[in-house]
Design a protein around this motif. Structure first.
Motif, PDB file in Angstrom:
ATOM      1  N   TYR A  73     -21.297  -2.428  14.713  1.00  0.00           N
ATOM      2  CA  TYR A  73     -20.722  -1.602  13.993  1.00  0.00           C
ATOM      3  C   TYR A  73     -20.062  -2.835  12.585  1.00  0.00           C
ATOM      4  O   TYR A  73     -19.813  -2.397  11.663  1.00  0.00           O
ATOM      5  CB  TYR A  73     -19.498  -1.169  14.905  1.00  0.00           C
ATOM      6  CG  TYR A  73     -18.561  -2.190  14.836  1.00  0.00           C
ATOM      7  CD1 TYR A  73     -17.223  -2.220  14.573  1.00  0.00           C
ATOM      8  CD2 TYR A  73     -18.616  -3.055  16.312  1.00  0.00           C
ATOM      9  CE1 TYR A  73     -16.481  -3.656  15.434  1.00  0.00           C
ATOM     10  CE2 TYR A  73     -17.859  -3.803  17.618  1.00  0.00           C
ATOM     11  CZ  TYR A  73     -16.496  -4.106  15.967  1.00  0.00           C
ATOM     12  OH  TYR A  73     -15.753  -4.774  16.226  1.00  0.00           O
ATOM     13  N   ILE A  74     -20.076  -4.201  13.208  1.00  0.00           N
ATOM     14  CA  ILE A  74     -19.835  -5.292  12.086  1.00  0.00           C
ATOM     15  C   ILE A  74     -20.978  -5.462  10.833  1.00  0.00           C
ATOM     16  O   ILE A  74     -20.292  -5.560  10.038  1.00  0.00           O
ATOM     17  CB  ILE A  74     -19.131  -7.025  13.677  1.00  0.00           C
ATOM     18  CG1 ILE A  74     -18.602  -6.634  14.474  1.00  0.00           C
ATOM     19  CG2 ILE A  74     -19.114  -8.086  12.401  1.00  0.00           C
ATOM     20  CD1 ILE A  74     -18.248  -7.753  15.422  1.00  0.00           C
ATOM     21  N   GLU A  75     -22.019  -5.228  11.344  1.00  0.00           N
ATOM     22  CA  GLU A  75     -23.340  -5.814  10.451  1.00  0.00           C
ATOM     23  C   GLU A  75     -22.792  -4.312   9.091  1.00  0.00           C
ATOM     24  O   GLU A  75     -23.228  -4.865   7.974  1.00  0.00           O
ATOM     25  CB  GLU A  75     -23.802  -6.263  11.195  1.00  0.00           C
ATOM     26  CG  GLU A  75     -24.559  -7.161  11.768  1.00  0.00           C
ATOM     27  CD  GLU A  75     -25.603  -6.732  12.541  1.00  0.00           C
ATOM     28  OE1 GLU A  75     -26.430  -6.061  12.593  1.00  0.00           O
ATOM     29  OE2 GLU A  75     -25.714  -8.346  13.154  1.00  0.00           O
ATOM     30  N   ALA A  76     -21.990  -3.220   9.240  1.00  0.00           N
ATOM     31  CA  ALA A  76     -22.046  -2.221   8.573  1.00  0.00           C
ATOM     32  C   ALA A  76     -21.154  -2.095   8.219  1.00  0.00           C
ATOM     33  O   ALA A  76     -20.913  -1.804   6.941  1.00  0.00           O
ATOM     34  CB  ALA A  76     -22.021  -0.838   9.988  1.00  0.00           C
ATOM     35  N   LEU A  77     -20.383  -2.928   8.209  1.00  0.00           N
ATOM     36  CA  LEU A  77     -18.518  -3.721   7.680  1.00  0.00           C
ATOM     37  C   LEU A  77     -18.943  -4.355   5.956  1.00  0.00           C
ATOM     38  O   LEU A  77     -19.869  -5.335   6.019  1.00  0.00           O
ATOM     39  CB  LEU A  77     -17.537  -3.600   7.959  1.00  0.00           C
ATOM     40  CG  LEU A  77     -17.362  -2.669   9.145  1.00  0.00           C
ATOM     41  CD1 LEU A  77     -16.067  -4.160  10.471  1.00  0.00           C
ATOM     42  CD2 LEU A  77     -16.526  -1.444   9.235  1.00  0.00           C
ATOM     43  N   SER A  78     -17.941  -3.673   5.166  1.00  0.00           N
ATOM     44  CA  SER A  78     -17.812  -4.531   3.599  1.00  0.00           C
ATOM     45  C   SER A  78     -16.524  -5.847   4.599  1.00  0.00           C
ATOM     46  O   SER A  78     -16.573  -6.103   5.093  1.00  0.00           O
ATOM     47  CB  SER A  78     -17.712  -3.722   2.783  1.00  0.00           C
ATOM     48  OG  SER A  78     -16.124  -3.783   2.704  1.00  0.00           O
ATOM     49  N   LEU A  79     -17.113  -7.276   3.395  1.00  0.00           N
ATOM     50  CA  LEU A  79     -16.720  -8.139   3.637  1.00  0.00           C
ATOM     51  C   LEU A  79     -15.206  -7.560   3.316  1.00  0.00           C
ATOM     52  O   LEU A  79     -13.810  -8.405   4.238  1.00  0.00           O
ATOM     53  CB  LEU A  79     -16.436  -8.689   2.171  1.00  0.00           C
ATOM     54  CG  LEU A  79     -15.749 -10.744   2.156  1.00  0.00           C
ATOM     55  CD1 LEU A  79     -16.248 -11.204   3.852  1.00  0.00           C
ATOM     56  CD2 LEU A  79     -16.233 -10.879   0.727  1.00  0.00           C
ATOM     57  N   ASP A  80     -14.800  -7.233   2.941  1.00  0.00           N
ATOM     58  CA  ASP A  80     -13.188  -6.488   2.560  1.00  0.00           C
ATOM     59  C   ASP A  80     -12.874  -5.696   4.016  1.00  0.00           C
ATOM     60  O   ASP A  80     -11.798  -5.707   4.271  1.00  0.00           O
ATOM     61  CB  ASP A  80     -12.892  -5.240   1.497  1.00  0.00           C
ATOM     62  CG  ASP A  80     -12.607  -5.904   0.156  1.00  0.00           C
ATOM     63  OD1 ASP A  80     -12.680  -7.444  -0.694  1.00  0.00           O
ATOM     64  OD2 ASP A  80     -12.705  -5.560  -1.224  1.00  0.00           O
ATOM     65  N   GLU A  81     -13.812  -4.861   4.445  1.00  0.00           N
ATOM     66  CA  GLU A  81     -13.460  -3.758   5.892  1.00  0.00           C
ATOM     67  C   GLU A  81     -13.143  -5.114   6.617  1.00  0.00           C
ATOM     68  O   GLU A  81     -12.499  -4.566   7.064  1.00  0.00           O
ATOM     69  CB  GLU A  81     -14.222  -2.844   5.790  1.00  0.00           C
ATOM     70  CG  GLU A  81     -14.877  -1.854   4.636  1.00  0.00           C
ATOM     71  CD  GLU A  81     -15.742  -1.089   5.151  1.00  0.00           C
ATOM     72  OE1 GLU A  81     -15.856   0.223   5.069  1.00  0.00           O
ATOM     73  OE2 GLU A  81     -16.632  -1.078   5.199  1.00  0.00           O
ATOM     74  N   LEU A  82     -13.826  -6.232   6.767  1.00  0.00           N
ATOM     75  CA  LEU A  82     -13.994  -7.242   8.218  1.00  0.00           C
ATOM     76  C   LEU A  82     -12.757  -8.011   7.994  1.00  0.00           C
ATOM     77  O   LEU A  82     -11.770  -8.235   8.687  1.00  0.00           O
ATOM     78  CB  LEU A  82     -15.285  -7.972   7.337  1.00  0.00           C
ATOM     79  CG  LEU A  82     -16.706  -7.911   7.882  1.00  0.00           C
ATOM     80  CD1 LEU A  82     -17.824  -8.370   7.424  1.00  0.00           C
ATOM     81  CD2 LEU A  82     -16.842  -7.175   9.212  1.00  0.00           C
ATOM     82  N   LYS A  83     -12.137  -8.091   6.087  1.00  0.00           N
ATOM     83  CA  LYS A  83     -11.451  -9.287   6.706  1.00  0.00           C
ATOM     84  C   LYS A  83      -9.683  -7.818   7.183  1.00  0.00           C
ATOM     85  O   LYS A  83      -8.771  -8.960   7.245  1.00  0.00           O
ATOM     86  CB  LYS A  83     -10.390  -9.551   4.766  1.00  0.00           C
ATOM     87  CG  LYS A  83     -11.481 -10.594   4.755  1.00  0.00           C
ATOM     88  CD  LYS A  83     -11.636 -10.581   3.668  1.00  0.00           C
ATOM     89  CE  LYS A  83     -12.338 -11.829   2.664  1.00  0.00           C
ATOM     90  NZ  LYS A  83     -12.609 -12.421   1.362  1.00  0.00           N
ATOM     91  N   THR A  84      -9.468  -6.270   6.478  1.00  0.00           N
ATOM     92  CA  THR A  84      -8.778  -5.913   6.627  1.00  0.00           C
ATOM     93  C   THR A  84      -9.069  -5.589   8.222  1.00  0.00           C
ATOM     94  O   THR A  84      -7.743  -5.981   8.831  1.00  0.00           O
ATOM     95  CB  THR A  84      -8.629  -3.791   6.375  1.00  0.00           C
ATOM     96  OG1 THR A  84      -8.829  -5.015   4.596  1.00  0.00           O
ATOM     97  CG2 THR A  84      -7.758  -3.676   6.377  1.00  0.00           C
ATOM     98  N   THR A  85      -9.735  -5.629   8.927  1.00  0.00           N
ATOM     99  CA  THR A  85     -10.018  -5.393  10.465  1.00  0.00           C
ATOM    100  C   THR A  85      -9.981  -7.065  11.490  1.00  0.00           C
ATOM    101  O   THR A  85      -8.860  -7.180  11.847  1.00  0.00           O
ATOM    102  CB  THR A  85     -11.806  -5.500  11.114  1.00  0.00           C
ATOM    103  OG1 THR A  85     -12.156  -3.878  10.380  1.00  0.00           O
ATOM    104  CG2 THR A  85     -11.675  -5.125  12.117  1.00  0.00           C
ATOM    105  N   LYS A  86      -9.707  -8.010  10.329  1.00  0.00           N
ATOM    106  CA  LYS A  86      -9.362  -9.390  11.019  1.00  0.00           C
ATOM    107  C   LYS A  86      -8.194  -9.386  10.957  1.00  0.00           C
ATOM    108  O   LYS A  86      -7.291  -9.217  11.817  1.00  0.00           O
ATOM    109  CB  LYS A  86     -10.244 -10.578  10.538  1.00  0.00           C
ATOM    110  CG  LYS A  86      -9.503 -11.582  10.545  1.00  0.00           C
ATOM    111  CD  LYS A  86      -9.635 -12.768   9.952  1.00  0.00           C
ATOM    112  CE  LYS A  86      -8.898 -12.663   9.039  1.00  0.00           C
ATOM    113  NZ  LYS A  86      -9.273 -14.346   7.767  1.00  0.00           N
ATOM    114  N   GLN A  87      -7.018  -9.057  10.272  1.00  0.00           N
ATOM    115  CA  GLN A  87      -5.864  -8.836  10.027  1.00  0.00           C
ATOM    116  C   GLN A  87      -5.370  -8.287  10.987  1.00  0.00           C
ATOM    117  O   GLN A  87      -3.453  -8.249  11.894  1.00  0.00           O
ATOM    118  CB  GLN A  87      -5.153  -8.110   8.542  1.00  0.00           C
ATOM    119  CG  GLN A  87      -5.787  -9.710   7.553  1.00  0.00           C
ATOM    120  CD  GLN A  87      -5.152 -11.291   8.034  1.00  0.00           C
ATOM    121  OE1 GLN A  87      -4.326 -10.772   8.734  1.00  0.00           O
ATOM    122  NE2 GLN A  87      -5.754 -11.923   7.905  1.00  0.00           N
ATOM    123  N   ALA A  88      -6.207  -6.720  11.246  1.00  0.00           N
ATOM    124  CA  ALA A  88      -5.394  -5.555  11.716  1.00  0.00           C
ATOM    125  C   ALA A  88      -5.555  -6.480  13.476  1.00  0.00           C
ATOM    126  O   ALA A  88      -4.369  -6.167  14.498  1.00  0.00           O
ATOM    127  CB  ALA A  88      -5.872  -4.639  11.841  1.00  0.00           C
TER     128      ALA A  88
END
Length: 65
Positions: free
Chosen positions: A3-18
């Protein structure tokens, strides 16, 4: 693909903050006695592993040529 590889950079950064917000709340709950040390450690370990994987993926995407 995980699932991590499917996320965009913006989605990854949002997920990291969450994840960091969840970890902060988890610490607050532990300090206030809402959850036990064992619960805190188990949940924290899980989220820290996810955060590590996400940050590794962010680094990889930001350093692509």
């Amino acid at each position: 693909m995980n699932y991590i590889e499917a996320l965009s950079l913006d989605e990854l950064k949002t997920t990291k903050q969450a994840i960091f917000k969840v970890l902060q709340k988890l610490d607050e709950d532990y300090v206030s006695g809402i959850i036990s040390e064992d619960e805190h450690n188990d949940i924290s370990d899980n989220y820290m592993e996810r955060a590590k994987d996400i940050m590794t993926r962010i680094d990889a995407l930001e350093n692509e040529d």
